[in-house]
Design an enzyme around this catalytic site. Structure first.
Site, PDB file in Angstrom:
ATOM      1  N   ASP A  10       0.882  -1.232   0.230  1.00 27.81           N
ATOM      2  CA  ASP A  10       0.013   0.121   0.177  1.00 27.81           C
ATOM      3  C   ASP A  10       0.993   1.319   0.162  1.00 27.81           C
ATOM      4  OD1 ASP A  10      -2.197   1.637   0.652  1.00 27.81           O
ATOM      5  OD2 ASP A  10      -1.708   1.687   2.721  1.00 27.81           O
ATOM      6  N   ASP A  12       0.000   4.978   0.759  1.00 29.28           N
ATOM      7  CA  ASP A  12      -0.210   5.798   1.956  1.00 29.28           C
ATOM      8  C   ASP A  12      -0.301   5.188   3.287  1.00 29.28           C
ATOM      9  OD1 ASP A  12      -0.640   8.218  -0.102  1.00 29.28           O
ATOM     10  OD2 ASP A  12      -2.887   7.494  -0.149  1.00 29.28           O
ATOM     11  N   GLY A  47      -7.712   4.301   2.725  1.00 29.10           N
ATOM     12  CA  GLY A  47      -7.825   3.291   1.554  1.00 29.10           C
ATOM     13  C   GLY A  47      -8.995   3.442   0.759  1.00 29.10           C
ATOM     14  N   ARG A  50     -11.472   8.495  -3.535  1.00 27.51           N
ATOM     15  CA  ARG A  50     -11.870   9.927  -3.194  1.00 27.51           C
ATOM     16  C   ARG A  50     -13.475  10.166  -3.288  1.00 27.51           C
ATOM     17  NH1 ARG A  50      -9.404  13.225  -8.044  1.00 27.51           N
ATOM     18  NH2 ARG A  50      -7.700  11.877  -7.414  1.00 27.51           N
ATOM     19  N   SER A 117      -5.228   5.369  -4.574  1.00 26.93           N
ATOM     20  CA  SER A 117      -4.858   6.789  -4.945  1.00 26.93           C
ATOM     21  C   SER A 117      -4.649   7.011  -6.406  1.00 26.93           C
ATOM     22  CB  SER A 117      -3.649   7.435  -4.177  1.00 26.93           C
ATOM     23  OG  SER A 117      -3.423   8.696  -4.659  1.00 26.93           O
ATOM     24  N   ASN A 119      -3.272   9.582  -7.487  1.00 28.16           N
ATOM     25  CA  ASN A 119      -2.158  10.504  -7.542  1.00 28.16           C
ATOM     26  C   ASN A 119      -0.881   9.436  -7.229  1.00 28.16           C
ATOM     27  OD1 ASN A 119      -3.293  13.158  -7.741  1.00 28.16           O
ATOM     28  ND2 ASN A 119      -4.296  12.660  -6.089  1.00 28.16           N
ATOM     29  N   ASP A 171      -1.756  -0.746   6.143  1.00 28.14           N
ATOM     30  CA  ASP A 171      -1.898  -0.217   7.416  1.00 28.14           C
ATOM     31  C   ASP A 171      -3.433   0.079   7.695  1.00 28.14           C
ATOM     32  OD1 ASP A 171      -2.313   1.947   5.478  1.00 28.14           O
ATOM     33  OD2 ASP A 171      -2.301   3.419   6.830  1.00 28.14           O
TER      34      ASP A 171
HETATM   35  C1  BG6 Z   1      -5.614   6.010  -0.480  1.00 31.80           C
HETATM   36  C2  BG6 Z   1      -5.800   7.036   0.730  1.00 31.80           C
HETATM   37  O1  BG6 Z   1      -4.401   5.773  -0.786  1.00 31.80           O
HETATM   38  O2  BG6 Z   1      -6.071   6.952  -1.757  1.00 31.80           O
HETATM   39  C3  BG6 Z   1      -7.365   7.421   0.883  1.00 31.80           C
HETATM   40  O3  BG6 Z   1      -5.408   6.070   1.999  1.00 31.80           O
HETATM   41  C4  BG6 Z   1      -7.607   8.132  -0.358  1.00 31.80           C
HETATM   42  O4  BG6 Z   1      -7.388   8.138   2.001  1.00 31.80           O
HETATM   43  C5  BG6 Z   1      -7.614   7.343  -1.578  1.00 31.80           C
HETATM   44  O5  BG6 Z   1      -9.014   8.750  -0.423  1.00 31.80           O
HETATM   45  C6  BG6 Z   1      -7.865   8.143  -3.081  1.00 31.80           C
HETATM   46  O6  BG6 Z   1      -6.660   9.078  -3.159  1.00 31.80           O
HETATM   47  P1  BG6 Z   1      -6.785  10.073  -4.424  1.00 31.80           P
HETATM   48  O7  BG6 Z   1      -5.206  10.377  -4.309  1.00 31.80           O
HETATM   49  O8  BG6 Z   1      -6.968   9.394  -5.546  1.00 31.80           O
HETATM   50  O9  BG6 Z   1      -7.798  11.317  -4.133  1.00 31.80           O
HETATM   51 MG    MG Z   2      -2.770   2.960   3.648  1.00 37.45          MG
END
Ligand code: BG6
Ligand code: MG
Length: 213
Positions: A10, A12, A47, A50, A117, A119, A171
Site C-alpha cells: 500500500d 499511503d 484506503g 476519493r 490513490s 495520485n 496499514d
Molecule cells: C488512498 C488513501 O491511498 O487513496 C485514501 O488512503 C484516499 O485516503 C485514496 O482517499 C484516494 O486518493 P486520491 O489521491 O485518488 O484522491
Molecule cells: Mg494506507
C-alpha cells in the site's frame, strides 16, 4: 516464515505518509461547506476512494448535493491536495523503508504498489521512487476500491505472480480485507490493520519484513 514471490505495498501510511495532506485538503472543503470534520473522521478515509471519501464527509451535511456538485467538490479537494504533494521530496522516504525495499529486491522478490490513490505516480516520483517498482496498480486501474481485492489482483496480474504467492503490506483494515479477499498473505503495519483479526502477521516495523520473508 512466509512463502512469497512478490510483495505488494500500500502507498499511503506504508511507504510514505500523506494522511495529513488529505486531512488538510478535506478540512478546507468541509469548512467551506460548513460541515463538521475531524481527524477521527479522516481515519475512516484510509484506503477509501476519493468519491467514497467525499460521501463519508457529506454524511454530516444537512444539504443534499447533485452528482455534478460532488464531482466539483472532489476536484477542488484534489487540487488543494496536489499542492501539498508538490512539497514532498525524497526526504519523505525513510531510510528504513528504502533499505528494506533494496534488501527485499536483493533477495529476489518482485515489488509492487497497490494503492487506491489516483495520485500514486506523482507521489512516487516526488519521493524518488518513480521508476523503482516492478508494477504499479492504482486508483486509475480499478473500478472497486479496497476492501475489494481488485487493486491487488491487478498488481499481481501485472507482475505475473499468482495471488497466493503475493504478500500485501497494509496499514488499513480495508486493505487487509482486500488482500485476504484476493487470496494473498496479509501483513499488517500499524493503523487499524494491526490486530484486526484477519491479518496473517503484525509487522513490528517496516524493517521486520526482512525477518519473515
Ligand atoms: C488512498 C488513501 O491511498 O487513496 C485514501 O488512503 C484516499 O485516503 C485514496 O482517499 C484516494 O486518493 P486520491 O489521491 O485518488 O484522491
Ligand atoms: Mg494506507
Amino acid at each position: 516464515m512466509f512463502t512469497a514471490k512478490a510483495v505488494i505495498f500500500d502507498l499511503d501510511g506504508v511507504i510514505c505518509f500523506t494522511d495529513k495532506y488529505h486531512y488538510l485538503a478535506w478540512k478546507k472543503l468541509a469548512d467551506r461547506l460548513g460541515i463538521y470534520f475531524d481527524e477521527q473522521i479522516n481515519n475512516r478515509l484510509r484506503g477509501v476512494s476519493r468519491m467514497a471519501s467525499l460521501e463519508i464527509i457529506l454524511e454530516r451535511s444537512e444539504k443534499e448535493y447533485t452528482q455534478e456538485e460532488k464531482e466539483a467538490f472532489a476536484e477542488e479537494k484534489n487540487n488543494d491536495y496536489r499542492e501539498y504533494l508538490m512539497t514532498m521530496s525524497p526526504a519523505d522516504l525513510s531510510e528504513e523503508v528504502k533499505t528494506t525495499l533494496d534488501a527485499l529486491r536483493a533477495k529476489g522478490y518482485l515489488l509492487a504498489i497497490g494503492s487506491s490513490s489516483k495520485n500514486t505516480k506523482l507521489i512516487l516520483s516526488k519521493i524518488g521512487l518513480g521508476e523503482y517498482f516492478d508494477a504499479i496498480a492504482d486508483g486509475n486501474d480499478i473500478t472497486h476500491s479496497k476492501p475489494d481485492p481488485e487493486v491487488f489482483l491487478c498488481a499481481a496480474a501485472k507482475l505475473g505472480v499468482p495471488a497466493a504467492e503475493c504478500a500485501v503490506v497494509e496499514d488499513a483494515l480495508a486493505g487487509i480485507q482486500a488482500a485476504k479477499g484476493g487470496g494473498m498473505i496479509g501483513l499488517a503495519l500499524g493503523g487499524d490493520a494491526e490486530n484486526c483479526g484477519l491479518e496473517d502477521y503484525d509487522l513490528k516495523g517496516f524493517g521486520d519484513l526482512l525477518n519473515i520473508l
